[in-house]
Design a protein around this motif. Sequence first.
Motif, short mmCIF file in Angstrom:
data_model
loop_
_atom_site.label_atom_id
_atom_site.label_comp_id
_atom_site.label_asym_id
_atom_site.label_seq_id
_atom_site.Cartn_x
_atom_site.Cartn_y
_atom_site.Cartn_z
N ILE A 224 23.20 -0.57 34.10
CA ILE A 224 23.52 -1.24 35.54
C ILE A 224 23.76 -2.06 35.94
O ILE A 224 23.41 -3.23 34.90
CB ILE A 224 22.17 -1.21 36.05
CG1 ILE A 224 21.70 0.63 35.59
CG2 ILE A 224 22.22 -1.28 37.24
CD1 ILE A 224 20.54 0.97 35.97
N LEU A 324 26.36 2.82 35.21
CA LEU A 324 26.16 2.95 36.81
C LEU A 324 26.61 1.31 37.56
O LEU A 324 25.55 0.50 37.94
CB LEU A 324 24.60 2.90 37.23
CG LEU A 324 23.92 3.74 38.19
CD1 LEU A 324 24.78 4.74 38.48
CD2 LEU A 324 22.79 3.45 38.13
N ASN A 326 28.01 -0.97 41.14
CA ASN A 326 27.50 -1.57 42.00
C ASN A 326 26.75 -1.02 42.82
O ASN A 326 25.76 -0.07 43.48
CB ASN A 326 29.43 -0.66 42.67
CG ASN A 326 30.12 -0.94 42.70
OD1 ASN A 326 30.36 -2.12 43.10
ND2 ASN A 326 31.14 -0.37 42.67
N SER A 327 25.77 -1.22 41.80
CA SER A 327 24.30 -1.00 41.76
C SER A 327 24.27 -1.89 41.58
O SER A 327 23.58 -2.57 40.48
CB SER A 327 24.36 0.46 41.23
OG SER A 327 24.48 1.27 41.28
N VAL A 344 16.69 2.05 41.32
CA VAL A 344 18.26 1.94 41.45
C VAL A 344 18.77 2.09 42.98
O VAL A 344 18.53 2.62 43.62
CB VAL A 344 19.17 1.99 40.50
CG1 VAL A 344 20.68 1.48 40.79
CG2 VAL A 344 17.75 1.94 39.24
N ASP A 345 19.01 1.16 43.52
CA ASP A 345 19.14 1.47 44.72
C ASP A 345 20.90 1.27 44.46
O ASP A 345 22.45 0.39 43.95
CB ASP A 345 19.71 0.21 45.87
CG ASP A 345 18.43 -0.29 46.25
OD1 ASP A 345 17.28 1.34 46.71
OD2 ASP A 345 17.84 -1.08 47.03
N THR A 346 22.01 2.71 44.91
CA THR A 346 23.12 2.82 44.72
C THR A 346 24.54 3.05 45.71
O THR A 346 23.78 3.18 47.03
CB THR A 346 23.16 4.49 43.40
OG1 THR A 346 23.25 5.37 44.60
CG2 THR A 346 22.62 4.18 42.50
N ARG A 350 19.60 4.63 47.92
CA ARG A 350 18.77 4.37 47.90
C ARG A 350 17.61 4.47 47.67
O ARG A 350 16.91 4.97 47.69
CB ARG A 350 18.46 3.67 48.79
CG ARG A 350 19.55 2.83 49.64
CD ARG A 350 19.10 2.13 50.98
NE ARG A 350 17.95 0.74 51.06
CZ ARG A 350 18.37 -0.27 50.78
NH1 ARG A 350 20.33 -1.11 50.83
NH2 ARG A 350 17.77 -1.35 50.38
N ARG A 352 16.73 5.47 44.25
CA ARG A 352 16.93 6.07 43.05
C ARG A 352 15.81 5.88 41.38
O ARG A 352 16.15 4.45 41.37
CB ARG A 352 18.28 6.35 42.88
CG ARG A 352 18.78 7.51 41.09
CD ARG A 352 19.96 7.41 41.04
NE ARG A 352 20.35 7.89 40.12
CZ ARG A 352 21.89 7.73 39.69
NH1 ARG A 352 22.65 7.83 40.01
NH2 ARG A 352 21.97 8.88 38.80
#
Length: 666
Positions: A224, A324, A326-327, A344-346, A350, A352
Motif C-alpha cells: 500500500i 494498492l 493512491n491509498s 485504508v482510504d482508497t 474510505r 476500507r
Amino acid sequence: MRAVPRPGLATVRHRAGARTEQQGPAPAKVPAPEHLPGVAPSARPPRATRAAGTGLVGPGHAAHVQRFLAVHADLLPTDGTSRTEHTRPLGPTGRYRLDALPSAWCGAGGRAGRGMSRARALRTPSAAAQAPAAPSLATVSRAPSSPAARPWCRVPFAPYGPPPGAAHATALAPARRCRRRGPDREPDTMTQSSPAPHVVVIGGSMAGLLAAAVLAEHATVTLIDADTLPEGPAPRRGLPQARHVHVMWSGGARAIERILPGITEGWTAAGALRRSLPADLVTMTAQGWIPRRPEMQFSISCSRDLLDSVVRARVTALPGVRTLQNSRVGALLGSAARVTGVLVDTPEERGRSVPADLVVDASGRGSHAVQWLRALGVNGLRRAEVDSGLVYATRVFEAPAGAHAAGFPIVNVQSDPRVPVPGRTATIVPIENGQWQATLSGTRGGRPTGDPDAFVPFARSVRDPIVGELLEGRRPLTDVAVTRGNANRRIFFEKAALPDGFFAVGDSVATFNPLYGQGMTVAAQGLLAVRDLLRDTGVAAPGFGRAAQRAITPRVATAWDLATSQDILYPGATGMRPRTGAGLLNAYVGRLMTGATTRRELTDAFFRVITMSSGPAHWLRPSVVWHVLRASERGAPAGPPLTLGERALAGLARRPGPADPVGRAR
C-alpha cells in the motif's frame, strides 16, 4: 494433534515413555522371520550411522519389519542382498531403519522422495495391488532426530503379512503430514492445502519493496502506498529525499542481491555505475585524503529514482504481490494483543478494511505507527533523537564529455566534527545519463540555501575547494532542491510490548544523517535477518512480529551509534549525549582513520565498516589494533588524488597530488 486409533488397529508410537494401545483382539503369535519358510537365519547386523531422511523403527518392532519383508519376498530386490539387510540397527538407541525398499512400493518414480522415509512410500501401493487390505495392521511413528518434538510421519506396514499382491493398508487413513522446513520442503499431497497467509506492507519505497520480496516467499502480499508508483525512474511526492545523493554501499548491494538475485546487473543495465572503492573515490575525511588503491569494496552510483525503479519492477512482478496505490492507511485493526489488518482510504472507498495476518510498517520518516499503536492501547514506545540541524541542497549538472566512459570518480569533501565550527560538506556523484549529482550539506550556522548563484561558491568554501572547482562552468540541469529536518531519529519498538502481527522496518524505525549512506543498507540487512527467521516459523506464528523486530535491531543499533556519535559533536547539536566511554572510542577510531590515509590494512578496515560489509567490531580485531597503534599521517596525500588525465578531462589547472593514485593509466 494426537491420532485417533481405529477399531481393529494396533497403534504403536515409538517415542520415549509412549505406551502401546491396542484395540480389538490381540494378533496371534507369529514365528520369528528366521523360522518362516525360505528365510535364512542371520546374525544381528553391524551398527550403522543414521542416514538423513531414513525411516526409523523401534527395537521392539524389528521383527515385525523382518516378517513384513519376508512375506513380500516377491517384491524384494533380486540382487542377492539378504532380507535382514533391509533393517539395520542405529547404535545404542536401538532404533532401526527401513532401507532399500523395492521400486514397486515407491510409486511411479521408482524411489521414495528425498528427505522422506522410504517406508512412507508404502502409502502408494503398486498398480497390481488390488486385493482387500489385511485385517491386522500397525502404524509406526518415525522417531524424532532431536529431543525437540517433531510432527510424526505415519508409516503403515503389515507385520503379519497379507499374501503377495494384497493391497497395503494405506487407504484406511490419511497419513499425518511430515514437514520439512525451508524453501525446498516437499509438498505433501496427502493433506489439503490451506490458504496462504496475507501480509500488508505499508510503503512502497526501498524498505517496503524489500519487505514485500522477503515475505512473498511465505505469503500473499498487498503493498500500500499513498502515491502512484511510476513505471520507471521518476520522482514521486512521497520520497522527497530522492533528489539528493544516495550511495548504495557494497554491504547493502550484497544484501539486496541475496533477496533479489541479479539486481546489481539490473541496476547497471538501467544506467547505474558500479564504482570500486577506494579506486574510484576521491574523499577527504576528517583526518585527510584517502589514497586510491585497488578495489576493497564497491558502491552503486546512480539516482535514488533509478535504484527504486529497478527493485520495484522486480518486486511487483513477483507472484502473490499486488499493489494498492493512491491509498493511505488510517489505522491498524485489532487490539493491544494482535494486529489483524489496516483501515485504508482508497480512491474508491474510505475506511476500507484490509485484513492481514501480518502488517509491516515501512512508510518511512512520516510513519504514524506510534499513534496507530497507541490507539490500540500499546504504550511505552521510547524515542531518541540527535539533531545537528543539518540541511541538504542538491543540483544536477551535465558531466564533462567522456567523464563517465573514463570512469571519473566520486568526489567528496567531509567536515571535521572535532573542530567547533559548523560542519559543511560537498559531494559529486556520477549518475546515469552522463550527469553529475552534486549535494551540499551544512549544520547550524553553515547551511546551504536554495539560491542557485550561491551553490558553487558554497562548494568552494568547504575544507577543500575541489568540488566547487569541478562544478565551475558546468551546465546545471535542475534547480536547487533543499531538504531540512534531517535529524537522526529512532523509535525503540523492540523494547515495547508490541502486539502480534506487526513490526516496523526502514526509516519507520530509525532515520540517519544521509551523509553516511546507511538507511537502505540497514533496511536490507535487517530484512535478511527476518528471512532467516522465517525459515523456522511462519508469518502468522505467535510472536513472529516481535521476533522480527528484535532481528532487525542489531543493524539499526550499529548504524545509530556510528551516526549519532559524530553528529552530536557539531555546535548546537541537540539530543541524547554520547555514552560513557564514547570519547575513548572516538579517539581510537580517529587514529584508525588517520592510519587509513597511509596504511593499506587500515584503509581496508575503514571501508569494511563504512560500507557496512562488517560490523564495528572488526575495528577491534587484533590485526587491526596492531596497525592502529602504529598509525601515522606521514606519507598521506597532500591534495585530492586525481590523476592528470582526470584533471585534464575536468578542465582543472594542475594541483599538487600523485601522478597516478591507483597505478594505472587514465
